[in-house]
Design a protein around this motif. Sequence first.
Motif, short mmCIF file in Angstrom:
data_model
loop_
_atom_site.label_atom_id
_atom_site.label_comp_id
_atom_site.label_asym_id
_atom_site.label_seq_id
_atom_site.Cartn_x
_atom_site.Cartn_y
_atom_site.Cartn_z
N VAL A 236 0.84 -1.19 0.00
CA VAL A 236 0.00 0.00 0.00
C VAL A 236 0.88 1.25 0.00
O VAL A 236 2.11 1.16 -0.05
N ILE A 237 0.26 2.42 0.03
CA ILE A 237 1.03 3.67 0.03
C ILE A 237 1.92 3.74 1.28
O ILE A 237 1.59 3.15 2.31
N PRO A 238 3.04 4.45 1.21
CA PRO A 238 3.98 4.48 2.34
C PRO A 238 3.36 4.89 3.67
O PRO A 238 3.70 4.33 4.73
N GLY A 239 2.44 5.86 3.63
CA GLY A 239 1.81 6.31 4.87
C GLY A 239 1.04 5.20 5.56
O GLY A 239 1.01 5.10 6.80
N TRP A 240 0.39 4.35 4.79
CA TRP A 240 -0.33 3.20 5.34
C TRP A 240 0.64 2.20 5.96
O TRP A 240 0.41 1.69 7.06
N THR A 241 1.69 1.88 5.23
CA THR A 241 2.68 0.92 5.74
C THR A 241 3.25 1.41 7.07
O THR A 241 3.39 0.65 8.03
N ASN A 242 3.56 2.70 7.11
CA ASN A 242 4.09 3.32 8.32
C ASN A 242 3.13 3.15 9.50
O ASN A 242 3.52 2.75 10.60
N ALA A 243 1.86 3.43 9.25
CA ALA A 243 0.87 3.32 10.32
C ALA A 243 0.67 1.87 10.76
O ALA A 243 0.69 1.55 11.96
N LEU A 244 0.46 0.97 9.79
CA LEU A 244 0.15 -0.42 10.12
C LEU A 244 1.26 -1.10 10.91
O LEU A 244 0.99 -1.94 11.78
N THR A 245 2.51 -0.76 10.61
CA THR A 245 3.63 -1.41 11.30
C THR A 245 3.89 -0.81 12.69
O THR A 245 4.91 -1.14 13.32
N HIS A 246 3.00 0.06 13.13
CA HIS A 246 3.05 0.57 14.51
C HIS A 246 1.75 0.28 15.27
O HIS A 246 1.64 0.59 16.45
N MET A 247 0.78 -0.33 14.60
CA MET A 247 -0.54 -0.56 15.19
C MET A 247 -0.65 -1.95 15.80
O MET A 247 -0.48 -2.95 15.09
N PRO A 248 -0.97 -2.07 17.07
CA PRO A 248 -1.30 -3.39 17.63
C PRO A 248 -2.66 -3.85 17.08
O PRO A 248 -3.55 -3.04 16.83
N VAL A 249 -2.78 -5.15 16.86
CA VAL A 249 -4.07 -5.70 16.42
C VAL A 249 -5.16 -5.29 17.42
O VAL A 249 -4.96 -5.31 18.63
N GLY A 250 -6.31 -4.90 16.90
CA GLY A 250 -7.42 -4.42 17.72
C GLY A 250 -7.48 -2.91 17.79
O GLY A 250 -8.45 -2.35 18.30
N LEU A 284 -7.88 -5.48 12.22
CA LEU A 284 -8.68 -6.57 12.76
C LEU A 284 -7.83 -7.79 13.12
O LEU A 284 -8.05 -8.42 14.16
N SER A 285 -6.87 -8.13 12.24
CA SER A 285 -6.07 -9.32 12.51
C SER A 285 -4.87 -9.38 11.59
O SER A 285 -4.80 -8.67 10.58
N ILE A 286 -3.90 -10.21 11.96
CA ILE A 286 -2.78 -10.54 11.08
C ILE A 286 -3.09 -11.90 10.49
O ILE A 286 -3.18 -12.90 11.21
N GLU A 287 -3.26 -11.95 9.19
CA GLU A 287 -3.66 -13.19 8.53
C GLU A 287 -2.47 -14.12 8.31
O GLU A 287 -2.58 -15.32 8.42
N LYS A 288 -1.34 -13.52 7.94
CA LYS A 288 -0.16 -14.33 7.65
C LYS A 288 1.06 -13.49 7.85
O LYS A 288 1.14 -12.36 7.40
#
Length: 290
Positions: A236-250, A284-288
């Motif tokens: 995805v766009i860099p801003g999304w990657t940045n956010a997701l890799t700092h977000m705990p599931v939930g 929501l979750s980490i699928e893989k």
Amino acid sequence: MKKLSFVFAVAVAAVIASCGNGTPKADLKSDVDTLSYAIGMAQTQGLREYLTHIGVDSAYMDQFIKGLNEGANAGDDKKQTAYFAGIQIGQQISQQMMKGINYELFGEDSTQTISLKNFMAGFVSATLNEGGLMTMEEAQVTARQKQQEIKKAQMEKKYGEWKKENDDFMAKIAKQEGLNKLENGVYYKVITEGKGEIPADTSRVKVNYEGKLINDTIFDSSIKRGEPTTFRCNQVIPGWTNALTHMPVGSKWEVYIPQDQAYGDREAGQIKPFSALVFTIELLSIEKKL
């Protein structure tokens, strides 16, 4: 007898591209003569449409026939073969390459163009293997860089006011209390605190999201579709990657992404160049995890 494709027949005529001007006179004295004439006619199926497609004006068909005759009668003359090949490629440069490059760089602005003189200087230098002003690798890198710079300048000229609005928006976000900052100017507000695992950039995750422009226009929403989406964090766009890799599931965050961490000077559907984006993202979750 297997029928040759028209494009192949025209290409052969163009490249091995010489008899006199005008229409040759038929002289059908044998079956082979008649067969030859019939095959010649049959091979022109779609010819008029093809000529129109490549830019041949019907007012100049006499010149087309002249060139056709010269090409068909060239035989194995290597000098003529080289000359007509040059004509063919030169026309491709004029009618396809230059037009395509100019449109890519300048869009509908027909008053701007790259330099044909310098284009040909580089083209000929490389064709003759004369060294030139740069190596092939340098030329490829320089072409990519300059194209990006010129195209960005064109986009800034066209969307300058919109760019300023979005830059001003992010400047206000940077001063807003209660927001958290990530790398590269991405900000977020925690709506729901998650307690789960934090994905890696190669993790495949399931999320619900809604994306808005700074004027609150919703351009995409899995929430409205009623169906979460799954993808890898680095797809995805860099801003999304940045956010997701700092977000705990939930977690559920509101994320503010500057234009250079979104689509930059590119247009993407309803998203104009230089758009800052605001997303509500629920992990929501980490699928893989790879």
